[in-house]
Scaffold this active site. Structure first.
Site, PDB file in Angstrom:
ATOM      1  N   ASP A 212      -2.473 -18.288   1.210  1.00  0.00           N
ATOM      2  CA  ASP A 212      -1.518 -18.663   0.172  1.00  0.00           C
ATOM      3  C   ASP A 212      -0.150 -18.942   0.783  1.00  0.00           C
ATOM      4  OD1 ASP A 212      -1.040 -19.287  -2.477  1.00  0.00           O
ATOM      5  OD2 ASP A 212      -0.258 -17.304  -2.941  1.00  0.00           O
ATOM      6  N   LYS A 214       2.932 -20.746   1.210  1.00  0.00           N
ATOM      7  CA  LYS A 214       3.714 -21.742   0.466  1.00  0.00           C
ATOM      8  C   LYS A 214       5.180 -21.358   0.559  1.00  0.00           C
ATOM      9  CE  LYS A 214       2.571 -19.279  -3.770  1.00  0.00           C
ATOM     10  NZ  LYS A 214       1.747 -19.277  -4.960  1.00  0.00           N
ATOM     11  N   ASN A 217       6.618 -18.012  -0.424  1.00  0.00           N
ATOM     12  CA  ASN A 217       6.249 -16.825   0.338  1.00  0.00           C
ATOM     13  C   ASN A 217       6.871 -16.780   1.729  1.00  0.00           C
ATOM     14  OD1 ASN A 217       4.765 -16.014  -1.839  1.00  0.00           O
ATOM     15  ND2 ASN A 217       2.848 -16.839  -1.074  1.00  0.00           N
ATOM     16  N   ASP A 230       4.166 -11.503   0.579  1.00  0.00           N
ATOM     17  CA  ASP A 230       3.107 -11.817  -0.347  1.00  0.00           C
ATOM     18  C   ASP A 230       1.740 -11.955   0.282  1.00  0.00           C
ATOM     19  OD1 ASP A 230       1.954 -12.342  -2.687  1.00  0.00           O
ATOM     20  OD2 ASP A 230       3.543 -13.661  -3.350  1.00  0.00           O
ATOM     21  N   THR A 285       0.207 -22.945  -8.116  1.00  0.00           N
ATOM     22  CA  THR A 285       0.099 -24.351  -7.779  1.00  0.00           C
ATOM     23  C   THR A 285      -0.906 -24.550  -6.651  1.00  0.00           C
ATOM     24  OG1 THR A 285       1.235 -26.044  -6.526  1.00  0.00           O
ATOM     25  CG2 THR A 285       2.330 -23.927  -6.629  1.00  0.00           C
TER      26      THR A 285
HETATM   27  P1  ATP Z   1       2.362 -13.737  -6.241  1.00  0.00           P
HETATM   28  O1  ATP Z   1       2.854 -14.916  -5.418  1.00  0.00           O
HETATM   29  O2  ATP Z   1       1.254 -12.951  -5.613  1.00  0.00           O
HETATM   30  O3  ATP Z   1       2.116 -14.093  -7.682  1.00  0.00           O
HETATM   31  P2  ATP Z   1       4.924 -12.894  -6.945  1.00  0.00           P
HETATM   32  O4  ATP Z   1       5.310 -14.339  -6.945  1.00  0.00           O
HETATM   33  O5  ATP Z   1       4.852 -12.154  -8.216  1.00  0.00           O
HETATM   34  O6  ATP Z   1       3.548 -12.730  -6.215  1.00  0.00           O
HETATM   35  P3  ATP Z   1       6.566 -12.454  -4.647  1.00  0.00           P
HETATM   36  O7  ATP Z   1       6.176 -13.821  -4.218  1.00  0.00           O
HETATM   37  O8  ATP Z   1       6.285 -11.336  -3.710  1.00  0.00           O
HETATM   38  O9  ATP Z   1       5.933 -12.091  -6.054  1.00  0.00           O
HETATM   39  O10 ATP Z   1       8.113 -12.422  -4.999  1.00  0.00           O
HETATM   40  C1  ATP Z   1       8.698 -13.314  -5.907  1.00  0.00           C
HETATM   41  C2  ATP Z   1      10.053 -13.759  -5.384  1.00  0.00           C
HETATM   42  O11 ATP Z   1      10.922 -12.635  -5.227  1.00  0.00           O
HETATM   43  C3  ATP Z   1      10.021 -14.411  -3.994  1.00  0.00           C
HETATM   44  O12 ATP Z   1       9.730 -15.777  -4.047  1.00  0.00           O
HETATM   45  C4  ATP Z   1      11.441 -14.118  -3.472  1.00  0.00           C
HETATM   46  O13 ATP Z   1      12.370 -15.041  -3.981  1.00  0.00           O
HETATM   47  C5  ATP Z   1      11.728 -12.755  -4.072  1.00  0.00           C
HETATM   48  N1  ATP Z   1      11.372 -11.691  -3.092  1.00  0.00           N
HETATM   49  C6  ATP Z   1      10.153 -11.123  -2.906  1.00  0.00           C
HETATM   50  N2  ATP Z   1      10.196 -10.175  -1.943  1.00  0.00           N
HETATM   51  C7  ATP Z   1      11.464 -10.140  -1.502  1.00  0.00           C
HETATM   52  C8  ATP Z   1      12.173  -9.367  -0.489  1.00  0.00           C
HETATM   53  N3  ATP Z   1      11.551  -8.446   0.251  1.00  0.00           N
HETATM   54  N4  ATP Z   1      13.484  -9.610  -0.308  1.00  0.00           N
HETATM   55  C9  ATP Z   1      14.117 -10.541  -1.037  1.00  0.00           C
HETATM   56  N5  ATP Z   1      13.526 -11.289  -1.995  1.00  0.00           N
HETATM   57  C10 ATP Z   1      12.227 -11.104  -2.230  1.00  0.00           C
HETATM   58 MG    MG Z   2       5.059 -15.521  -4.976  1.00  0.00          MG
END
Ligand code: ATP
Ligand code: MG
Length: 465
Positions: A212, A214, A217, A230, A285
């Site tokens: 994944d 992208k 991430n 992620d 996506t």
């Molecule tokens: P998934 O892609 O599995 O659905 P998600 O989209 O819910 O997971 P993440 O992609 O882990 O969750 O996090 C979402 C957003 O939060 C990231 O794109 C980033 O902008 C922000 N983020 C995540 N982890 C961090 C971190 N350790 N520090 C700063 N920002 C973060």
């Molecule tokens: Mg994400």
């Protein structure tokens, strides 16, 4: 049917089956945890001895180091026994949102350290069969102790949510960066793609396939260097990867005729405008997913290099090669890449860049990286890259940060009520998932290094208690 051993068999009730599985999981976890803890401790000791040998320390110095190490181990044990919870953190701001929850900037009350806290709603995860997903995420984050991967320090849960406490990366994510800029220069692209090559390779070396990769991430640290986040999908199966999901989504929509006829500039604008919405949706996506991942015939780690090719295209052209009005349409284009992967003449890019994109985005049998990462590193596009020191050298785009809790590189998100139990419980009656809590067993985790590397001293140890 003959009964062999204690595996749940078809004559058991669902309830009994669940109880059997629950007991099994509990026991397995208990013992493997004990063993793992012991082994980890031994390994840390060995590592220390080895390091002292290499440094050629005198006996007296060794004695001091050993005693400091022993103290750290004791502290760690104590931390392991303390139950961390939501009340130990102050929530400062929502910095990200995903399909299953959100990410907040938080501050640990006793130490003042800031972290990123990912919150995942249990009810949503059970509903959407994401449990494999979260366990996988926890597993890889624990195992991957690398500069290229976001560090995780603690995890805990309460009745409603799972919480992952990770290092806060103040540079934001690549998706946000790409939305702000029209395109990146070839030099900038070289830097980000090179670092991501090393990041992907580091998880491949651990035996993981990301699947994944992208821009959302790819996170940026305070100096602008790349880290992968992620790992939810490393082993789990999200809808976005299921072929039948795209085939079956009934869409009476016309094909994206209008989109096809847009010029590159309008395409890029439309793409950037809709991008964040795509990141929030459970569907996700399919733009970055390799065609073989959609097929039932299997795939290997090379699928991550395909995704990198798609990202490289997006950086230079302004939108990814298969973007369309609907995920179904995108899926079709990915599968039909031989015809659909084209370069718009009005956005000129170098032959070197074009060539590498086409080496990433092709049948996996011929894809670059099939014979190892060296093949990628020596590609012409990367000429001049200092692979050994890239992470220590200045990043292509530097990050401006005024304080440790600066969130200026993140978009604004409205406050949510995910942490307000009253609202959450009325939507999901507790009984719905209370009995399923065992699926989240072993979720709690504390990191040995997080403790002293950050000078975190639990409050009960202060003031000579
Ligand atoms: P998934 O892609 O599995 O659905 P998600 O989209 O819910 O997971 P993440 O992609 O882990 O969750 O996090 C979402 C957003 O939060 C990231 O794109 C980033 O902008 C922000 N983020 C995540 N982890 C961090 C971190 N350790 N520090 C700063 N920002 C973060
Ligand atoms: Mg994400």
């Amino acid at each position: 049917m003959a009964m062999t051993g204690p595996t749940p068999c078809s004559s058991m009730s669902n309830h009994t089956k669940e109880r059997v599985t629950m007991t099994k999981v509990t026991l397995e976890n208990f013992y493997s945890n004990l063993i793992a803890q012991h082994e980890e401790r031994e390994m840390r000791q060995k590592k220390l001895e080895q390091m002292m040998e290499e440094e050629g320390l005198k006996d007296e110095e060794k004695r001091i180091r050993r005693s400091a190490h022993a103290q750290k181990e004791t502290e760690f044990l104590r931390l392991k026994r303390t139950r961390l919870g939501l009340e130990d953190f102050e929530s400062l701001k929502v910095i990200g949102r995903g399909a299953f929850g959100e990410v907040r900037l938080v501050q640990k009350k006793d130490t003042g350290h800031v972290y990123a806290m990912k919150i995942l709603r249990k009810a949503d995860m059970l509903e959407k069969e994401q449990v494999g997903h979260i366990r996988a995420e926890r597993d890889i984050l624990v195992e991957a102790d690398s500069l290229w991967v976001v560090k995780m320090f603690y995890s805990f849960q309460d009745k409603l949510n799972l919480y992952l406490i990770m290092e806060f990366l103040p540079g934001g994510d690549m998706m946000t960066l790409l939305m702000k800029k029209d395109t990146l220069t070839e030099e900038e692209t070289q830097f980000y793609i090179a670092e991501t090559v090393l990041a992907i390779d580091s998880i491949h070396q651990l035996g993981f396939i990301h699947r994944d990769i992208k821009p959302d991430n790819l996170l940026l640290d305070s100096k602008g260097h790349v880290k992968l986040s992620d790992f939810g999908l490393c082993t789990g199966l999200k809808k976005a990867h299921r072929t039948e999901f795209y085939r079956n989504l009934n869409h009476s929509l016309p094909s994206d005729f209008t989109f096809q006829n847009m010029n590159s500039k309008r395409k890029a604008e439309t793409w950037k405008r809709n991008r964040r919405q795509l990141a929030f949706s459970t569907v996700g996506t399919p733009d970055y997913i390799a065609p073989e991942v959609f097929m039932q015939t299997g795939y290997n780690k090379l699928c991550d290099w395909w995704s990198l090719g798609v990202i490289m295209y997006e950086m230079l052209i302004g939108y990814p090669p298969f973007c369309s009005e609907t995920p179904q349409e995108t899926y079709k284009k990915v599968m039909n890449w031989k015809e659909t992967l084209t370069f718009p003449p009005e956005v000129p890019i170098s032959d070197k860049a074009k060539d590498l994109i086409l080496r990433f985005c092709c049948e996996w049998e011929h894809r670059i990286g099939a014979s190892g990462v060296e093949e990628i590193k020596s590609n012409l596009f990367f000429e001049g890259v200092d692979w050994e020191h890239i992470r220590e050298r200045p990043a292509a785009i530097s990050i401006e940060i005024k304080s440790i809790d600066d969130t200026s590189n993140f978009d604004e998100f409205p406050e949510s009520d995910i942490l307000k139990p009253t609202v959450a419980t009325s939507n999901h009656p507790e009984t719905d998932y209370k009995n399923k809590d065992w699926v989240f067993i072993n979720y709690t985790y504390k990191r040995f290094e997080g403790l002293t590397a950050r000078g975190a001293i639990p409050s009960y140890m202060k003031a000579g208690k």
